[in-house]
Scaffold this motif. Structure first.
Motif, mmCIF file in Angstrom:
data_model
loop_
_atom_site.group_PDB
_atom_site.id
_atom_site.type_symbol
_atom_site.label_atom_id
_atom_site.label_comp_id
_atom_site.label_asym_id
_atom_site.label_seq_id
_atom_site.Cartn_x
_atom_site.Cartn_y
_atom_site.Cartn_z
ATOM 1 N N LYS A 194 31.293 54.751 48.858
ATOM 2 C CA LYS A 194 32.184 53.606 49.033
ATOM 3 C C LYS A 194 32.195 53.131 50.489
ATOM 4 N N GLU A 242 29.248 51.161 50.994
ATOM 5 C CA GLU A 242 29.440 49.855 50.351
ATOM 6 C C GLU A 242 30.287 48.949 51.230
ATOM 7 N N LEU A 299 29.305 45.328 52.622
ATOM 8 C CA LEU A 299 30.164 44.170 52.368
ATOM 9 C C LEU A 299 30.576 43.513 53.685
ATOM 10 N N LYS A 314 36.185 36.618 48.904
ATOM 11 C CA LYS A 314 35.806 37.649 47.925
ATOM 12 C C LYS A 314 35.313 38.909 48.648
ATOM 13 N N ALA A 315 34.546 38.712 49.718
ATOM 14 C CA ALA A 315 34.036 39.867 50.474
ATOM 15 C C ALA A 315 35.191 40.675 51.039
ATOM 16 N N ASP A 368 36.679 42.646 48.285
ATOM 17 C CA ASP A 368 35.797 43.761 47.904
ATOM 18 C C ASP A 368 35.824 44.876 48.964
ATOM 19 N N SER A 387 39.081 46.810 48.636
ATOM 20 C CA SER A 387 39.048 47.663 47.432
ATOM 21 C C SER A 387 38.175 48.896 47.661
ATOM 22 N N ALA A 388 37.020 48.653 48.246
ATOM 23 C CA ALA A 388 36.107 49.786 48.494
ATOM 24 C C ALA A 388 36.700 50.754 49.499
#
Length: 601
Positions: A245, A248, A252, A309-310, A313, A316-317
């Motif tokens: 994560k 990720e 991101l 959106k990034a 994300d 969240s990650a």
């Protein structure tokens, strides 16, 4: 033999070998009497009250082990309980005897104590062979003597003295403290065993709780019998997921950065378009002409949406990575906690096992010590109770000793009286010596000399050299020579006296009778000696001479053997020399006529 002979010396002189243990109650009683003086002790005892309650308290103190709560350990049934009951019952009898006397006791009580005194008389070292010689008459005669003693005020006072003295004895008790400590260690052992069980369970529980946190777990069902711990694997999995994560998030964040740069470029293009549209910049001067404002705004909106959106994300990650990390950290904290708990459990178990080793060592030592002290305490208790039980018998034995001393005193006084009226200087000097020969400086029996002189008396006839001249002398005559030397005569004087047959005949008989008298009074005259006397060449002269003109002795002999058994007109020795029992009885009567004639109690 005038003078008082202490009970201690007489006890040592006449008691059977091994009959008196060191520091025994009899010894302590004898020691106490010697310090006070017998008469003083009797007088003190006569004025003292036997306190039954205090004696019972002493019995309670002396018998049984004391427990930690202060009570006595005398379970019923037990030897200690029996000893206590026996002691108390006998103390009750002592108190009653002191209060009402022998005649005031019931028949059963009289029977008990008379038997005890009778047995003591029958077994007295100085009287044992005498009663063997009495045969069937011995039991009745000893019983009569016992009853005389029991009715005697001096005997009663002596019983009281012994009751008071022995009733005040408090035994040393190291055994109770040792037993209390042993019991404490036994309880500690039980408690430690229970603690060890708990500690072992805590260790096992900690090992089980920690098991799945370990990198390697023994598992027979797994390939090779080993596998990774489930929680250990879960921690690794969570950290891997968190790392994924986090990677990720980085990607991101990089994409967002690209979008941000794209948005900035679009903003610049929009500004340029506005400048063109406003005429501030000519389109022909540009290499690339930006799209129209509407198109640019549309693209910017689109890029801005990508950035939004990034951001979502990334957040969240990040949250998911943090969650996985926290979960892994939580498991790791648990592992560390469980590891410490296991370490603590092992330490606790090791400590308990060390305590158990110490306890086992201490318990072994204390048990051995307690057993030794308990055995000694039990021995002292038995001796204490025996001392209480044997008071009537001990007083009886002391009464025999006193009568023996009285007989010895009479023999000494008689010899001294004969010396006083003797006109022959030689015999006078000898008689004065014989009056003191078998007493020491403190008027105690000189048992060593008595034994030595008796051995001399029992020697066979032999040639004896005296000042260069040889004499063929029997045992009595050899004993006379020893006595003459003890009287201070020189060897030439003794040589001349031994040539005087009348002097030798008379005085060898006297010496022989005195030696046998003192031998009997100290318990040293045996059946073997009597048989030797019967076979001797001097026995006849001694016995017949001693009985000549002595109506009191003849009366005692008639009483013992039966009137008419002895013909007094003939040689008594010749009539009895083949009957050792009769000879022994007569020798005993010669030594202590009053005891056997019933004239003294």
């Amino acid at each position: 033999m005038a003078g008082t002979v202490s009970p201690e010396v007489v006890q040592k002189a006449v008691v059977e070998p091994g009959g008196m243990a060191p520091e025994s109650l009899e010894q302590r009683t004898a020691d106490a009497l010697q310090k006070k003086g017998q008469e003083e002790a009797l007088n003190i005892a006569a004025g003292r009250v036997i306190d039954k309650d205090s004696q019972e308290r002493a019995a309670n103190e002396n018998i049984g082990l004391r427990k930690a709560d202060g009570t006595k350990d005398r379970p019923d049934p037990s030897d200690a309980k029996d000893r206590y009951d026996t002691s108390v019952a006998r103390q009750v009898l002592h108190e009653k005897f002191d209060r009402v006397g022998y005649e005031g006791l019931n028949t059963g009580e009289q029977t008990v104590i008379k038997k005890q005194v009778k047995v003591a008389i029958l077994n007295h070292p100085a009287l044992r062979d005498y009663f063997i010689a009495r045969g069937a008459a011995a039991d009745g005669e000893a019983a009569t003597m016992a009853e005389r003693y029991l009715k005697n005020p001096q005997y009663r006072a002596r019983v009281k003295a012994l009751v008071v003295e022995r009733g005040e004895i408090i035994l040393e008790d190291k055994a109770s403290a040792a037993e209390i400590e042993r019991v404490r260690l036994e309880k500690e052992k039980t408690d430690l065993a229970a603690e060890k069980t708990k500690a072992e369970k805590a260790k096992t529980d900690a090992e089980n709780d920690l098991k799945e946190h370990n990198p390697v777990v023994d598992d027979a069902s797994a390939p090779g019998g080993k596998r990774a711990g489930k929680i250990f694997e879960q921690i690794n999995s969570l950290r891997t997921e968190a790392a994924t994560k986090n990677a990720e998030v980085k990607k991101l964040q990089a994409d967002r950065q690209d979008l941000t740069e794209d948005l900035n470029d679009l903003k610049q293009d929009l500004n340029l378009r506005k400048a063109i549209d406003q005429g501030r910049v000519k389109a022909t001067s540009l290499v690339v002409t930006p799209p129209d404002e509407t198109t640019l705004k549309g693209e910017m909106k689109k890029v801005q949406g990508g950035i939004t959106k990034a951001d979502a994300d990334i957040l969240s990650a990040q949250k998911e990575a943090e969650l996985k990390t926290r979960q892994a950290d939580s498991y790791e904290t648990d592992r560390q906690r469980l590891t410490q708990e296991l370490k603590d459990a092992k330490t606790k178990l090791d400590q308990i096992e060390e305590q158990i080793k110490t306890n086992d060592k201490d318990l072994t030592t204390k048990t051995a010590q307690a057993n030794t002290l308990k055995a000694e305490k039990e021995r002292l208790e038995k001796e204490y109770v025996k001392g209480i039980q044997d008071i009537f018998a001990d007083a009886g034995r002391e009464r025999v000793d006193a009568l023996m001393k009285e007989s010895a005193k009479q023999a000494s006084e008689l010899m001294q009286a004969e010396a006083t009226k003797e006109t022959d200087a030689r015999k006078k000097r000898l008689d004065e010596h014989l009056a003191r020969r078998w007493l020491d400086a403190k008027n105690n029996f000189d048992k060593t000399r008595i034994t030595s002189d008796r051995a001399e008396l029992m020697k066979p006839a032999a040639d004896i050299a005296i000042d260069g001249e040889t004499f063929y002398l029997n045992g009595a005559e050899q004993a006379l020579v020893v006595a003459l030397r003890g009287s201070g005569f020189t060897e030439p004087q003794i040589r001349e006296m031994m040539k005087d047959t009348a002097f030798v005949s008379t005085n060898s008989a006297t010496v022989a009778q005195e030696i046998l008298t003192y031998s009997f009074l100290t318990g040293g005259l045996s059946q073997k000696d009597v048989i030797a006397i019967a076979k001797s060449t001097w026995g006849k002269g001694m016995v017949d001479k001693a009985l000549t003109g002595r109506d009191d002795l003849r009366k005692a002999v008639d009483t013992a053997l039966g009137k008419g058994a002895i013909k007094w007109s003939e040689s008594v020795f010749e009539q009895i020399k083949h009957n050792w029992k009769w000879l022994f009885l007569i020798l005993a009567i010669l030594a202590a006529v009053g005891i056997f004639a019933g004239t003294r109690g």
